[in-house]
Design a protein around this motif. Structure first.
Motif, PDB file in Angstrom:
ATOM      1  N   HIS A 161       0.851  -1.202   0.000  1.00 29.00           N
ATOM      2  CA  HIS A 161       0.000   0.000   0.000  1.00 29.00           C
ATOM      3  C   HIS A 161       0.886   1.253   0.000  1.00 29.00           C
ATOM      4  CE1 HIS A 161      -2.953   3.016   1.203  1.00 29.00           C
ATOM      5  NE2 HIS A 161      -3.923   2.091   1.068  1.00 29.00           N
ATOM      6  N   PRO A 162       0.572   2.202  -0.875  1.00 27.87           N
ATOM      7  CA  PRO A 162       1.449   3.392  -0.983  1.00 27.87           C
ATOM      8  C   PRO A 162       1.563   4.186   0.318  1.00 27.87           C
ATOM      9  CG  PRO A 162      -0.566   3.627  -2.301  1.00 27.87           C
ATOM     10  CD  PRO A 162      -0.504   2.203  -1.867  1.00 27.87           C
ATOM     11  N   ALA A 163       0.510   4.135   1.161  1.00 27.72           N
ATOM     12  CA  ALA A 163       0.578   4.925   2.397  1.00 27.72           C
ATOM     13  C   ALA A 163       1.623   4.377   3.364  1.00 27.72           C
ATOM     14  CB  ALA A 163      -0.790   4.974   3.077  1.00 27.72           C
ATOM     15  N   ARG A 164       2.090   3.143   3.121  1.00 25.98           N
ATOM     16  CA  ARG A 164       3.174   2.624   3.968  1.00 25.98           C
ATOM     17  C   ARG A 164       4.442   3.465   3.816  1.00 25.98           C
ATOM     18  NH1 ARG A 164       3.765  -3.661   5.148  1.00 25.98           N
ATOM     19  NH2 ARG A 164       1.624  -4.150   5.693  1.00 25.98           N
ATOM     20  N   ASP A 165       4.626   4.024   2.618  1.00 28.26           N
ATOM     21  CA  ASP A 165       5.831   4.818   2.373  1.00 28.26           C
ATOM     22  C   ASP A 165       5.927   6.025   3.302  1.00 28.26           C
ATOM     23  OD1 ASP A 165       6.342   3.030   0.429  1.00 28.26           O
ATOM     24  OD2 ASP A 165       5.915   4.368  -1.265  1.00 28.26           O
ATOM     25  N   THR A 166       4.768   6.556   3.691  1.00 26.80           N
ATOM     26  CA  THR A 166       4.793   7.745   4.547  1.00 26.80           C
ATOM     27  C   THR A 166       5.120   7.373   5.988  1.00 26.80           C
ATOM     28  OG1 THR A 166       2.448   7.609   5.127  1.00 26.80           O
ATOM     29  CG2 THR A 166       3.016   8.811   3.110  1.00 26.80           C
ATOM     30  N   GLN A 167       5.122   6.093   6.283  1.00 27.91           N
ATOM     31  CA  GLN A 167       5.417   5.655   7.647  1.00 27.91           C
ATOM     32  C   GLN A 167       6.540   4.623   7.639  1.00 27.91           C
ATOM     33  OE1 GLN A 167       2.138   4.796  10.190  1.00 27.91           O
ATOM     34  NE2 GLN A 167       0.920   6.534   9.507  1.00 27.91           N
ATOM     35  N   ASP A 168       7.646   5.009   6.987  1.00 24.94           N
ATOM     36  CA  ASP A 168       8.821   4.138   6.972  1.00 24.94           C
ATOM     37  C   ASP A 168       9.412   4.102   8.389  1.00 24.94           C
ATOM     38  OD1 ASP A 168      10.850   2.537   6.057  1.00 24.94           O
ATOM     39  OD2 ASP A 168      12.061   4.199   5.302  1.00 24.94           O
ATOM     40  N   THR A 169       9.967   2.967   8.770  1.00 23.59           N
ATOM     41  CA  THR A 169      10.474   2.855  10.147  1.00 23.59           C
ATOM     42  C   THR A 169      11.625   1.856  10.221  1.00 23.59           C
ATOM     43  OG1 THR A 169       9.827   2.427  12.450  1.00 23.59           O
ATOM     44  CG2 THR A 169       8.819   1.045  10.774  1.00 23.59           C
ATOM     45  N   LEU A 170      12.179   1.671  11.402  1.00 21.77           N
ATOM     46  CA  LEU A 170      13.210   0.667  11.611  1.00 21.77           C
ATOM     47  C   LEU A 170      12.545  -0.703  11.748  1.00 21.77           C
ATOM     48  CD1 LEU A 170      15.402   2.526  14.244  1.00 21.77           C
ATOM     49  CD2 LEU A 170      16.086   1.949  11.907  1.00 21.77           C
ATOM     50  N   VAL A 171      13.109  -1.698  11.076  1.00 21.24           N
ATOM     51  CA  VAL A 171      12.579  -3.061  11.241  1.00 21.24           C
ATOM     52  C   VAL A 171      13.651  -3.913  11.905  1.00 21.24           C
ATOM     53  CG1 VAL A 171      11.053  -2.853   9.247  1.00 21.24           C
ATOM     54  CG2 VAL A 171      13.328  -3.832   8.959  1.00 21.24           C
ATOM     55  N   ILE A 172      13.210  -4.890  12.683  1.00 19.97           N
ATOM     56  CA  ILE A 172      14.136  -5.785  13.360  1.00 19.97           C
ATOM     57  C   ILE A 172      14.793  -6.691  12.307  1.00 19.97           C
ATOM     58  CG2 ILE A 172      14.358  -7.507  15.199  1.00 19.97           C
ATOM     59  CD1 ILE A 172      13.355  -4.735  16.146  1.00 19.97           C
ATOM     60  N   ALA A 173      16.128  -6.886  12.428  1.00 22.90           N
ATOM     61  CA  ALA A 173      16.879  -7.619  11.406  1.00 22.90           C
ATOM     62  C   ALA A 173      16.626  -9.131  11.470  1.00 22.90           C
ATOM     63  CB  ALA A 173      18.372  -7.338  11.574  1.00 22.90           C
ATOM     64  N   ASN A 174      17.000  -9.812  10.412  1.00 18.54           N
ATOM     65  CA  ASN A 174      17.003 -11.287  10.339  1.00 18.54           C
ATOM     66  C   ASN A 174      15.645 -11.930  10.594  1.00 18.54           C
ATOM     67  OD1 ASN A 174      19.795 -11.215   9.908  1.00 18.54           O
ATOM     68  ND2 ASN A 174      20.130 -11.015  12.123  1.00 18.54           N
ATOM     69  N   GLN A 175      14.601 -11.381   9.971  1.00 16.79           N
ATOM     70  CA  GLN A 175      13.264 -11.974  10.146  1.00 16.79           C
ATOM     71  C   GLN A 175      12.704 -12.506   8.834  1.00 16.79           C
ATOM     72  OE1 GLN A 175      10.684  -9.834  13.247  1.00 16.79           O
ATOM     73  NE2 GLN A 175      11.541  -8.206  11.991  1.00 16.79           N
ATOM     74  N   GLU A 176      13.593 -12.625   7.829  1.00 18.25           N
ATOM     75  CA  GLU A 176      13.111 -12.972   6.489  1.00 18.25           C
ATOM     76  C   GLU A 176      12.368 -14.294   6.464  1.00 18.25           C
ATOM     77  OE1 GLU A 176      16.095 -11.849   7.246  1.00 18.25           O
ATOM     78  OE2 GLU A 176      16.027  -9.862   6.284  1.00 18.25           O
ATOM     79  N   ARG A 177      12.684 -15.185   7.377  1.00 20.14           N
ATOM     80  CA  ARG A 177      12.011 -16.490   7.345  1.00 20.14           C
ATOM     81  C   ARG A 177      10.595 -16.435   7.909  1.00 20.14           C
ATOM     82  NH1 ARG A 177      16.057 -18.862  10.202  1.00 20.14           N
ATOM     83  NH2 ARG A 177      14.715 -20.523  10.975  1.00 20.14           N
TER      84      ARG A 177
END
Ligand code: PHE
Length: 364
Positions: A161-177
């Motif tokens: 969703h494009p509105a996610r771009d307005t709320q970019d944030t830090l994500v916890i690393a190594n969660q790709e699985r």
């Protein structure tokens, strides 16, 4: 230590002994009154140079055999008096002399202990909360480390969703699985607590949620990557936009003064429909137009709207009573950092988290 000299006795008859011991008794009492306990003890009971030792040496030991008993009796009486005076002095605590001896300047000001005080943001959030508490709202809380599902998806911000771009944030690393919906991030708003509370309890709901949020912002005087929000959620039967307007108009008057006016501008949030931005008449110029309100007379303060049926649909997965055909609600989110800046005339938002005591102590 003694500054007094015990003279040799000219005679050892009763009259001479009485006079000599009477004089010493007077001196002992005078010393006890004038000296502090320790000085008195040294003066009279000092082992090597105390007056009693001196008296014993000069008067007792020097006494001729026939006068030994008479001198000894009087000495015993004097010694008991001195010991009693010494004890009384010690019991009454150290005198000024003793304090001076410890080099303690009792005229120095005492150690100042700083009193703690509410941080201006905490104070502002508490103020906002109490305004809503008076209208029957309770306080909800949720985690600052939030899942993608609660922060975005359940708030009607699906992946991509494009509105996610307005709320970019830090994500916890190594969660790709992990599946996307379970991945952890620092929440970008307090809105996910709407969903957490609705999942926990059926309607009616009236809550406010004060808390810290995070966004990818370039820090400047008015933007901070860490800031705060107070979320509001009201869900019940027959809640309308009029309730939203009335509630927020009252809250703004309670926060900024009864002269404040409110107006609602169309806006967009994925989780509310319709959505609005609330503006208040400028609290600095009363609406005439000034630098603070960029000459518009109005200040934008919060986002709000009627809860989107899509959000209720997510809540209904756990609580079927959130059926948008039967209930409705409104939500809002405001920024206590901005409100505190306005209320206290703070020009740099960075001050709130800078930890500078010169700044913070102004609010004590
Ligand atoms: N969550 C929105 C934001 O952070 C504010 C908001 C909350 C808007 C609730 C509408 C309803 O920008």
């Amino acid at each position: 230590m003694t500054d007094d000299f015990i003279p040799n006795l000219p005679a050892f008859d009763d009259a001479a002994l009485d006079a000599a011991f009477a004089a010493l008794e007077g001196k002992a009492r005078a010393d006890a009154a004038a000296l502090d306990a320790e000085a008195f003890r040294l003066q009279w009971l000092g082992r090597k140079q105390g007056l009693l030792k001196e008296v014993s040496d000069r008067w007792l030991k020097a006494a001729p055999a026939h006068a030994k008993k008479a001198a000894g009796e009087r000495f015993k009486v004097l010694k008991e008096l001195v010991e009693k005076l010494a004890e009384e002095g010690a019991a009454s605590g150290p005198g000024d002399d003793a304090l001076r001896a410890q080099a303690l300047d009792i005229t120095l000001p005492g150690t100042r202990r700083l009193l703690g005080a509410e941080h201006p943001i905490t104070r502002t959030m508490n103020e906002i909360v109490s305004v809503f508490a008076a209208m029957g709202y309770s306080v909800g809380t949720g985690p600052e480390v939030e899942t993608d599902y609660y922060n975005f998806e359940s708030m009607n911000l699906p992946p991509g969703h494009p509105a996610r771009d307005t709320q970019d944030t830090l994500v916890i690393a190594n969660q790709e699985r992990r599946p996307l919906r379970d991945r952890l991030l620092l929440r970008t708003h307090t809105s996910p607590v709407q969903m957490r509370v609705m999942e926990q309890q059926p309607p009616p709901i009236r809550i406010v949620v004060p808390g810290k949020v995070h966004r990818n912002e370039a820090d400047d005087a008015t933007h901070s990557s860490i800031f705060h929000q107070v979320e509001g959620l009201c869900v019940d039967t027959n809640i309308t936009f009029s309730d939203l307007k009335g509630t927020l108009d009252h809250a703004m008057k309670a926060l900024f003064g009864s002269a404040v006016k409110t107006r609602f501008f169309p806006s967009f949030f994925p989780f509310t429909e319709p959505s609005a931005d609330l503006q208040i008449s400028c609290i600095f110029c009363g609406g005439k137009g000034c630098r603070k309100c960029k000459n518009s007379g109005w200040i934008e303060l919060l986002g709000c709207g009627m809860v989107d049926p899509a959000v209720f649909a997510f809540a209904a997965e756990k609580q079927p009573a959130y059926d948008s055909r039967k209930i409705s609600g409104f939500a809002f989110g405001m920024g206590p950092d901005r409100i505190a800046m306005m209320k206290y005339g703070v020009s740099d938002i960075g001050q709130f988290l800078g930890g500078d005591m010169r700044f913070l102590s102004q609010f004590a």
